[in-house]
Motif scaffolding. Structure first.
Motif, short mmCIF file in Angstrom:
data_model
loop_
_atom_site.label_atom_id
_atom_site.label_comp_id
_atom_site.label_asym_id
_atom_site.label_seq_id
_atom_site.Cartn_x
_atom_site.Cartn_y
_atom_site.Cartn_z
N ASN A 171 0.85 -1.19 0.00
CA ASN A 171 0.00 0.00 0.00
C ASN A 171 0.89 1.24 0.00
O ASN A 171 1.73 1.40 0.89
CB ASN A 171 -0.89 0.04 1.24
CG ASN A 171 -1.60 -1.27 1.52
OD1 ASN A 171 -1.65 -1.72 2.66
ND2 ASN A 171 -2.15 -1.91 0.50
N SER A 172 0.69 2.10 -0.98
CA SER A 172 1.51 3.31 -1.06
C SER A 172 0.64 4.50 -1.43
O SER A 172 -0.42 4.35 -2.05
CB SER A 172 2.63 3.14 -2.09
OG SER A 172 2.10 2.93 -3.39
N ASP A 173 1.07 5.67 -1.01
CA ASP A 173 0.38 6.89 -1.43
C ASP A 173 1.35 8.04 -1.53
O ASP A 173 2.43 8.04 -0.92
CB ASP A 173 -0.79 7.22 -0.49
CG ASP A 173 -0.38 7.30 0.97
OD1 ASP A 173 0.32 8.25 1.33
OD2 ASP A 173 -0.78 6.41 1.74
N LEU A 174 0.95 9.02 -2.31
CA LEU A 174 1.80 10.15 -2.65
C LEU A 174 1.00 11.43 -2.40
O LEU A 174 -0.12 11.57 -2.89
CB LEU A 174 2.22 10.06 -4.11
CG LEU A 174 3.25 11.04 -4.65
CD1 LEU A 174 4.61 10.81 -3.98
CD2 LEU A 174 3.38 10.87 -6.16
N GLU A 175 1.56 12.34 -1.63
CA GLU A 175 0.92 13.63 -1.41
C GLU A 175 1.29 14.57 -2.56
O GLU A 175 2.40 15.09 -2.62
CB GLU A 175 1.36 14.21 -0.06
CG GLU A 175 0.60 15.44 0.35
CD GLU A 175 1.01 15.95 1.72
OE1 GLU A 175 0.14 16.32 2.52
OE2 GLU A 175 2.24 15.99 1.98
N LEU A 176 0.34 14.75 -3.49
CA LEU A 176 0.61 15.55 -4.68
C LEU A 176 0.55 17.04 -4.39
O LEU A 176 1.34 17.82 -4.93
CB LEU A 176 -0.39 15.19 -5.78
CG LEU A 176 -0.37 13.74 -6.25
CD1 LEU A 176 -1.48 13.48 -7.26
CD2 LEU A 176 0.99 13.38 -6.86
N VAL A 177 -0.44 17.44 -3.59
CA VAL A 177 -0.57 18.83 -3.14
C VAL A 177 -0.74 18.79 -1.63
O VAL A 177 -1.63 18.10 -1.13
CB VAL A 177 -1.77 19.54 -3.80
CG1 VAL A 177 -1.89 20.97 -3.27
CG2 VAL A 177 -1.63 19.54 -5.32
N HIS A 178 0.08 19.51 -0.92
CA HIS A 178 0.10 19.41 0.54
C HIS A 178 -1.28 19.60 1.15
O HIS A 178 -1.96 20.59 0.90
CB HIS A 178 1.07 20.44 1.12
CG HIS A 178 1.16 20.40 2.62
ND1 HIS A 178 1.57 19.27 3.31
CD2 HIS A 178 0.87 21.35 3.56
CE1 HIS A 178 1.55 19.52 4.61
NE2 HIS A 178 1.12 20.77 4.78
N ASN A 179 -1.69 18.58 1.94
CA ASN A 179 -2.96 18.60 2.66
C ASN A 179 -4.19 18.69 1.75
O ASN A 179 -5.29 18.92 2.24
CB ASN A 179 -3.01 19.77 3.66
CG ASN A 179 -2.46 19.39 5.01
OD1 ASN A 179 -2.27 18.22 5.31
ND2 ASN A 179 -2.17 20.39 5.83
N ARG A 180 -4.03 18.47 0.44
CA ARG A 180 -5.16 18.68 -0.46
C ARG A 180 -5.40 17.51 -1.43
O ARG A 180 -6.53 17.02 -1.55
CB ARG A 180 -4.94 19.98 -1.26
CG ARG A 180 -6.21 20.59 -1.83
CD ARG A 180 -7.09 21.10 -0.72
NE ARG A 180 -8.43 21.49 -1.18
CZ ARG A 180 -8.81 22.73 -1.41
NH1 ARG A 180 -7.95 23.72 -1.29
NH2 ARG A 180 -10.05 23.00 -1.77
N LEU A 181 -4.37 17.06 -2.13
CA LEU A 181 -4.56 16.05 -3.17
C LEU A 181 -3.59 14.89 -2.96
O LEU A 181 -2.39 15.10 -2.79
CB LEU A 181 -4.33 16.67 -4.56
CG LEU A 181 -4.51 15.74 -5.76
CD1 LEU A 181 -5.95 15.24 -5.85
CD2 LEU A 181 -4.11 16.47 -7.05
N TYR A 182 -4.15 13.66 -2.99
CA TYR A 182 -3.37 12.46 -2.72
C TYR A 182 -3.60 11.43 -3.82
O TYR A 182 -4.71 11.30 -4.36
CB TYR A 182 -3.77 11.84 -1.37
CG TYR A 182 -3.65 12.76 -0.20
CD1 TYR A 182 -2.51 12.77 0.60
CD2 TYR A 182 -4.69 13.64 0.12
CE1 TYR A 182 -2.40 13.62 1.69
CE2 TYR A 182 -4.59 14.50 1.20
CZ TYR A 182 -3.44 14.50 1.98
OH TYR A 182 -3.34 15.35 3.06
N ALA A 183 -2.56 10.66 -4.12
CA ALA A 183 -2.65 9.53 -5.05
C ALA A 183 -2.30 8.26 -4.29
O ALA A 183 -1.34 8.24 -3.52
CB ALA A 183 -1.70 9.71 -6.23
N GLY A 184 -3.09 7.21 -4.50
CA GLY A 184 -2.84 5.94 -3.83
C GLY A 184 -2.62 4.82 -4.84
O GLY A 184 -3.23 4.83 -5.92
#
Length: 299
Positions: A171-184
């Motif tokens: 399981n991994s995720d990436l914070e694309l925009v701080h505190n706003r947009l995430y990719a999993g």
């Protein structure tokens, strides 16, 4: 048919809620997301699991229901609910365990007995290890998860069986925009063995991967979507391929209070194939629709 109609009705309610939340998102534009509290990413992607494991010492109780609806013919509706206790003994380890409850409402489906039943399905445990932690200079976080399951009721048919499954996932995720947009992103390998009442032994495995996006429209609400690609094999060694499918749909996460939240998701099979048949979709190993509704209480 009743299950599909009911599911469609609930999907309509969720869609209306999403429209309302999007309107609320307009109010949030005046706020600065940098002032929002960090959010645990484990549950914000629907069926895709994020890397978050919570705060050291945190405990949680969840009721997590997954419904599967629709086969090639007839009426098919099945649910499995996890009653789960979760605790985080360290900042890198999370442990979960609990019981499974199942329901099956099946009528006129080729290859399956008619059934209208509910019962105790078995038990499960899960061990999660945070292998890569997100930092101010690294937006990526990765967790390894291992989940053994023991079932007394078959997930698909509702028959009495002895089923043993060992789900392994990344399981991994990436914070694309701080505190706003995430990719999993998830990778899944799920081997299992089933002993039927007739004494037969069935070995199979599911292999898959997913990608998801989740957008924080207000501090306590995230909406998004995910896509899954799943492959089924009649062998844990992945040597006997039987079919695959692509499923996609919307996701919703709502934090009611600092200690309670809800997850909702719906996936629809948009493409699939079964070996040996030209029919569209794969409704033998998978289902036409699946839905998830999860409530959690932290303490």
């Amino acid at each position: 048919m009743r299950g599909i109609v009911g599911f469609a009705r609930h999907a309509g309610v969720v869609s209306g809620a999403l429209v309302t939340l999007l309107c609320l998102g307009g109010v949030a534009r005046a706020e600065d997301p940098n002032d929002w509290l960090d959010i645990e990413t484990k549950y914000i992607f629907g069926f895709t699991t994020g890397s978050g494991i919570g705060i050291e010492g945190e405990k949680e109780f969840t009721v997590d229901s997954i419904g599967r609806f629709g086969k090639r013919d007839g009426h098919y509706a099945a649910t499995e609910t996890k009653y789960e206790y979760e605790f985080t003994p360290s900042q890198f380890v999370q442990i979960e365990f609990g019981a499974l409850g199942t329901t099956h409402n099946i009528g006129g489906v080729t290859g399956l007995d008619n059934r209208n039943s509910a019962g105790f399905g078995g038990g499960f445990a899960e061990f999660r290890y945070l292998a890569l932690e997100r930092t101010s200079s690294n937006p990526l976080s990765v967790t390894l998860a291992f989940e053994p399951n023991a079932r007394f009721i078959d997930e698909t048919s509702g028959e009495r069986v002895h089923n043993y499954e060992f789900e392994t996932s990344l399981n991994s995720d990436l914070e694309l925009v701080h505190n706003r947009l995430y990719a999993g992103f998830d990778l899944l390998y799920e081997p299992e063995v089933t002993e039927t009442r007739l004494g037969d032994t069935v070995r199979e495995a599911t292999l898959g991967g997913s990608a998801a996006l989740s957008f924080r429209i207000v501090p306590n609400v995230l909406i998004g979507g995910e896509v899954w690609y799943l492959r089924h094999y009649d062998s844990p060694t992945l040597s006997d391929f039987t079919g695959d499918a692509i499923m996609l749909g919307p996701t919703l996460y709502v934090q009611f209070t600092p200690k309670t939240f809800m997850v909702a998701a719906w996936n629809y099979q948009v493409w699939g194939r079964e070996t040996g048949t030209p029919l569209a979709l794969n409704l033998s190993e998978f289902q036409r629709n699946r839905a998830r509704l999860k409530f959690a209480w932290e303490f």
